[in-house]
Design a protein around this motif. Structure first.
Motif, PDB file in Angstrom:
ATOM      1  N   UNK A   1       0.814  -1.204   0.000  1.00 24.84           N
ATOM      2  CA  UNK A   1       0.000   0.000   0.000  1.00 24.84           C
ATOM      3  C   UNK A   1       0.851   1.258   0.000  1.00 24.84           C
ATOM      4  N   UNK A   2       1.983   1.199   0.699  1.00 26.41           N
ATOM      5  CA  UNK A   2       2.865   2.368   0.742  1.00 26.41           C
ATOM      6  C   UNK A   2       3.435   2.626  -0.644  1.00 26.41           C
ATOM      7  N   UNK A   3       3.847   1.555  -1.321  1.00 27.46           N
ATOM      8  CA  UNK A   3       4.385   1.715  -2.675  1.00 27.46           C
ATOM      9  C   UNK A   3       3.312   2.267  -3.598  1.00 27.46           C
ATOM     10  N   UNK A   4       2.089   1.765  -3.461  1.00 23.87           N
ATOM     11  CA  UNK A   4       0.971   2.239  -4.282  1.00 23.87           C
ATOM     12  C   UNK A   4       0.702   3.720  -4.030  1.00 23.87           C
ATOM     13  N   UNK A   5       0.719   4.131  -2.751  1.00 24.51           N
ATOM     14  CA  UNK A   5       0.488   5.539  -2.414  1.00 24.51           C
ATOM     15  C   UNK A   5       1.611   6.414  -2.938  1.00 24.51           C
ATOM     16  N   UNK A   6       2.849   5.946  -2.828  1.00 22.61           N
ATOM     17  CA  UNK A   6       3.991   6.726  -3.312  1.00 22.61           C
ATOM     18  C   UNK A   6       3.961   6.850  -4.835  1.00 22.61           C
ATOM     19  N   UNK A  10       3.564  10.306  -6.896  1.00 19.88           N
ATOM     20  CA  UNK A  10       4.586  10.668  -7.880  1.00 19.88           C
ATOM     21  C   UNK A  10       3.957  10.848  -9.261  1.00 19.88           C
ATOM     22  N   UNK A  11       2.995  10.006  -9.614  1.00 22.58           N
ATOM     23  CA  UNK A  11       2.309  10.093 -10.912  1.00 22.58           C
ATOM     24  C   UNK A  11       1.565  11.414 -11.043  1.00 22.58           C
ATOM     25  N   UNK A  12       1.042  11.922  -9.913  1.00 22.74           N
ATOM     26  CA  UNK A  12       0.307  13.193  -9.942  1.00 22.74           C
ATOM     27  C   UNK A  12       1.236  14.396  -9.784  1.00 22.74           C
ATOM     28  N   UNK A  13       2.537  14.132  -9.746  1.00 21.27           N
ATOM     29  CA  UNK A  13       3.484  15.233  -9.644  1.00 21.27           C
ATOM     30  C   UNK A  13       3.787  15.677  -8.229  1.00 21.27           C
ATOM     31  N   UNK A  14       3.348  14.948  -7.264  1.00 18.59           N
ATOM     32  CA  UNK A  14       3.576  15.291  -5.849  1.00 18.59           C
ATOM     33  C   UNK A  14       4.718  14.433  -5.301  1.00 18.59           C
ATOM     34  N   UNK A  15       5.920  14.688  -5.794  1.00 20.73           N
ATOM     35  CA  UNK A  15       7.072  13.877  -5.387  1.00 20.73           C
ATOM     36  C   UNK A  15       7.426  14.079  -3.922  1.00 20.73           C
ATOM     37  N   UNK A  16       7.233  15.284  -3.409  1.00 20.71           N
ATOM     38  CA  UNK A  16       7.526  15.535  -1.990  1.00 20.71           C
ATOM     39  C   UNK A  16       6.587  14.719  -1.109  1.00 20.71           C
ATOM     40  N   UNK A  17       5.316  14.642  -1.506  1.00 22.23           N
ATOM     41  CA  UNK A  17       4.357  13.839  -0.740  1.00 22.23           C
ATOM     42  C   UNK A  17       4.699  12.359  -0.818  1.00 22.23           C
ATOM     43  N   UNK A  18       5.142  11.896  -1.977  1.00 18.50           N
ATOM     44  CA  UNK A  18       5.537  10.496  -2.137  1.00 18.50           C
ATOM     45  C   UNK A  18       6.714  10.168  -1.222  1.00 18.50           C
ATOM     46  N   UNK A  19       7.695  11.078  -1.184  1.00 16.27           N
ATOM     47  CA  UNK A  19       8.853  10.865  -0.317  1.00 16.27           C
ATOM     48  C   UNK A  19       8.452  10.885   1.158  1.00 16.27           C
ATOM     49  N   UNK A  26       8.822   4.227   6.982  1.00 13.42           N
ATOM     50  CA  UNK A  26      10.078   3.691   7.527  1.00 13.42           C
ATOM     51  C   UNK A  26      10.288   4.137   8.969  1.00 13.42           C
ATOM     52  N   UNK A  27       9.891   5.354   9.290  1.00 13.88           N
ATOM     53  CA  UNK A  27       9.991   5.830  10.669  1.00 13.88           C
ATOM     54  C   UNK A  27       9.108   5.002  11.604  1.00 13.88           C
ATOM     55  N   UNK A  28       7.924   4.625  11.129  1.00 16.13           N
ATOM     56  CA  UNK A  28       7.042   3.800  11.964  1.00 16.13           C
ATOM     57  C   UNK A  28       7.652   2.427  12.214  1.00 16.13           C
ATOM     58  N   UNK A  31      10.239   2.874  15.034  1.00 16.77           N
ATOM     59  CA  UNK A  31       9.581   3.013  16.335  1.00 16.77           C
ATOM     60  C   UNK A  31       9.037   1.663  16.798  1.00 16.77           C
ATOM     61  N   UNK A  32       8.462   0.901  15.877  1.00 14.60           N
ATOM     62  CA  UNK A  32       7.947  -0.425  16.213  1.00 14.60           C
ATOM     63  C   UNK A  32       9.073  -1.337  16.700  1.00 14.60           C
ATOM     64  N   UNK A  33      10.219  -1.285  16.058  1.00 15.32           N
ATOM     65  CA  UNK A  33      11.362  -2.109  16.447  1.00 15.32           C
ATOM     66  C   UNK A  33      11.846  -1.745  17.847  1.00 15.32           C
ATOM     67  N   UNK A  34      11.918  -0.459  18.144  1.00 15.23           N
ATOM     68  CA  UNK A  34      12.338  -0.017  19.483  1.00 15.23           C
ATOM     69  C   UNK A  34      11.364  -0.509  20.550  1.00 15.23           C
ATOM     70  N   UNK A  35      10.071  -0.382  20.264  1.00 12.66           N
ATOM     71  CA  UNK A  35       9.055  -0.829  21.227  1.00 12.66           C
ATOM     72  C   UNK A  35       9.143  -2.333  21.455  1.00 12.66           C
ATOM     73  N   UNK A  36       9.333  -3.105  20.404  1.00 18.73           N
ATOM     74  CA  UNK A  36       9.440  -4.561  20.551  1.00 18.73           C
ATOM     75  C   UNK A  36      10.668  -4.949  21.362  1.00 18.73           C
TER      76      UNK A  36
END
Length: 114
Positions: A1-6, A10-19, A26-28, A31-36
């Motif tokens: 889903x993340x790849x699809x959203x990115x 990007x297809x709509x020209x919103x590269x900053x939003x994709x990034x 990746x940040x989530x 955080x999940x790894x630290x909590x585990x």
């Protein structure tokens, strides 16, 4: 889903939003790894609490915990776990109640405390 959203962003020209979507995903994961890791170390600490099998009576005899009777008086040395509920008849101590309540900090007990 993340790849699809990115890809859609990007297809709509919103590269900053994709990034940003990829960065937040990746940040989530970090955080999940630290909590585990924290939960795992806490569970290991609880699992290392060893059950007490023998207690020393006030009169000096050693007795299996399964043979304790109401009214028996036991002597605890510094660092020993208390194997049963009871009343502090003499002295004071810091008691770990981690196995009973999950409280990680020792509780100060005085004469007359349960």
């Amino acid at each position: 889903l993340v790849i699809l959203a990115a890809l859609a962003a990007a297809f709509q020209g919103e590269r900053a939003d994709a990034a940003l979507v990829v960065l937040l995903f990746n940040l989530s994961k970090v955080v999940e790894s630290i909590a585990l890791n924290r939960v795992s170390s806490a569970l290991r600490a609880v699992m290392q609490l060893q059950a007490v099998h023998t207690v020393h009576m006030v009169d000096g005899k050693a007795l299996p915990v399964s043979e304790l009777q109401p009214g028996d008086e036991i002597a605890l040395r510094p660092g020993e776990e208390c194997p049963a509920d009871g009343l502090v008849s003499k002295g004071s101590a810091s008691c770990s109640e981690a196995a009973l309540s999950g409280e990680s900090h020792p509780i100060q007990k005085q004469q007359g405390d349960l």
